[in-house]
Design an enzyme around this catalytic site. Structure first.
Site, PDB file in Angstrom:
ATOM      1  N   SER A 168      59.846 -12.701   8.686  1.00  0.00           N
ATOM      2  CA  SER A 168      60.880 -12.315   7.714  1.00  0.00           C
ATOM      3  C   SER A 168      62.247 -12.678   8.255  1.00  0.00           C
ATOM      4  CB  SER A 168      60.812 -10.813   7.433  1.00  0.00           C
ATOM      5  OG  SER A 168      61.200 -10.068   8.590  1.00  0.00           O
ATOM      6  N   LYS A 169      63.259 -12.436   7.437  1.00  0.00           N
ATOM      7  CA  LYS A 169      64.630 -12.822   7.809  1.00  0.00           C
ATOM      8  C   LYS A 169      65.109 -12.150   9.088  1.00  0.00           C
ATOM      9  CE  LYS A 169      66.789 -14.228   3.467  1.00  0.00           C
ATOM     10  NZ  LYS A 169      67.888 -13.948   2.512  1.00  0.00           N
ATOM     11  N   ARG A 170      64.576 -10.988   9.405  1.00  0.00           N
ATOM     12  CA  ARG A 170      65.060 -10.319  10.619  1.00  0.00           C
ATOM     13  C   ARG A 170      64.530 -10.989  11.890  1.00  0.00           C
ATOM     14  NH1 ARG A 170      61.486  -6.169  12.402  1.00  0.00           N
ATOM     15  NH2 ARG A 170      59.629  -6.012  11.094  1.00  0.00           N
TER      16      ARG A 170
END
Length: 479
Positions: free
Chosen positions: A249-251
């Site tokens: 994911s983006k994190r």
């Protein structure tokens, strides 16, 4: 029939790097086999889908060089109809009624509140139990004027089997299935129904998707059998995970293809990195697009998930930028232009740009870096690094550069060898080391203490600009 493969994104945002990997594997096999690659838009979720997302996905695929033979903006045979699921409701409605008519599906009038209450009652009796729809409407005969979903009447005995091209034979006991929903109350089909119908009607011969979809496949095989159709082949791909083994994911990293384009990664480098999630060819790490098409095969796809590594991604992209056989000069020039424009630089001619690129491609890790390294060539007055000016460009050094410009005035030909010979001769005549002049000259010409080789810089700048910048050296001396 030629192999027909498809990529069917949901247009609810950007093209995820994992989706790009799925598209790539489908595209590679289609091209390897001389088949067709179909792009279909699964936009039945009207609340989340948008035309802007469709455009973003198509643009990202074009940038990657993943072209499609049928689909949005290119069309296809009339018999396949629209490649947007939102425009195929009549097709799904017709096939849903067919399932109901043959006893393979039924209308379910259970409300959400009723199902939630049943779920809570089960949880109270057994907190670990998994709720399964109890079949309340399975044998119902009346058809009240109430909202309903359509459910598939799953068989309760036997098993559903298929052979996956990656994971091998897979068997699912039918008692593990429940009567899954086919159509929502708004009339739109859920994924399994729409994908099954479209894959059959569009003659898809192999369905390739992520391993996270492997649980959907038994339900789709049941639907194929209910319709009396032969299922296609299936291949499920290992997952792209975060460095910690979680869902990417983006994190954890940039997950949008557009982000890598904006950061200046070469498209072929992006493809090269993502293809290695689940596929290999001996010990080779770097591949051209043509090599990927030629070498791709399912016998080299493994079952193991891979962990995303930003550093390795950047290294692979850099290899593509460094090697002219992977990124030809013309492609490099085309792809670096937007980043030069971002810096407010006037668009150089093709000749100017292709002359300058060889001097920076060995160190520029992205097109964005390359634009920064090329900046001084195409800015009328180069930006001068204050530290370089302070350290290397005093009054005596500036005066020497004016003298040097005079001795270079009549030089012909204006090439690196002639420039170096003339500069060395001039330095020797004055008892100077070349470095005593070269470093100040580098600052005057580029504004920096580090640059491509000095005499190559002079060739790219040309005689007029080189002499003008050397003569301007005294104006750069710190006050």
């Amino acid at each position: 029939m030629k192999p027909r493969l498809r990529f069917a994104p949901s247009p609810s945002g950007y093209l995820h790097i994992g989706g790009a990997r799925t598209a790539l594997f489908n595209w590679l096999w289609a091209r390897n086999q001389g088949g067709l690659f179909v792009l279909r838009v699964e936009d039945t979720d009207q609340e989340r889908s948008s035309l802007d997302s469709v455009k973003a996905i198509l643009d990202a695929m074009r940038w990657l060089g993943i072209d499609w033979d049928e689909g949005p903006e290119v069309g296809g045979p009339e018999k396949y109809g629209s490649y947007f699921q939102s425009e195929r409701k009549a097709v799904y409605r017709e096939h849903t009624e067919r399932l109901i008519g043959t006893g393979h599906a039924y209308r379910c009038y259970c409300t959400k509140e009723e199902l939630d209450r049943a779920r809570e009652e089960l949880k109270a009796r057994n907190p670990k139990a998994q709720f399964v729809y109890p079949g309340t409407c399975r044998y119902r005969k009346d058809q009240p004027d109430l909202p309903f979903v359509v459910r598939f009447k799953s068989p309760q005995e036997g098993s559903t089997d298929f052979v996956d091209k990656v994971f091998g034979p897979i068997t699912t006991p039918n008692k593990a299935q429940q009567d899954f929903v086919l159509v929502r109350t708004d009339g739109y089909p859920l994924y399994n129904l729409a994908a099954t119908i479209d894959d059959h009607l569009m003659d898809i011969t192999l369905v390739v998707r992520g391993r996270d979809h492997i649980g959907n496949t038994p339900q789709q095989v049941l639907l194929y059998r209910a319709f009396g159709w032969e299922p296609p082949e299936f291949a499920h791909l290992p997952m792209m995970l975060s460095p910690k083994g979680e869902k990417l994911s983006k994190r954890h990293a940039s997950v949008s293809v557009d982000e890598y384009r904006e950061r200046g990664y070469p498209p072929a480098g992006v493809l090269n990195y993502i293809v290695r999630f689940g596929w290999s060819s001996g010990d080779q790490e770097i591949f051209s697009r043509d090599e990927l098409v030629q070498k791709f095969g399912w016998d080299h796809v493994n079952k193991s998930d891979g962990k995303f590594d930003e550093k390795k991604f950047a290294d692979v992209a850099f290899e593509h930028l460094k090697r002219p056989e992977l990124t030809p000069l013309a492609d490099y020039a085309k792809n670096v232009r937007p980043f030069l424009a971002e810096r407010g630089l006037a668009s150089p001619s093709d000749a100017e740009l292709t002359a300058a690129i060889p001097g920076v491609r060995e160190r520029a890790r992205t097109y964005k870096d390359a634009a920064s390294d090329l900046d001084f060539y195409f800015r009328d007055v180069p930006e001068v690094d204050p530290k370089a000016r302070e350290k290397l460009l005093g009054p005596e050094a500036a005066a020497r550069l004016v003298e040097l410009s005079a001795t270079l005035e009549g030089l012909e030909p204006w090439d690196a060898a002639a420039l170096e010979a003339q500069a060395r001769q001039w330095c020797e005549a004055r008892g100077l080391a070349v470095k005593d002049v070269a470093q100040p000259a580098r600052v005057a010409l580029t504004g920096r203490s580090a640059s491509p080789p000095l005499f190559e810089v002079m060739v790219v700048l040309g005689k007029a600009r080189t002499l003008a910048r050397l003569k301007r050296a005294p104006s750069l001396i710190p006050a």
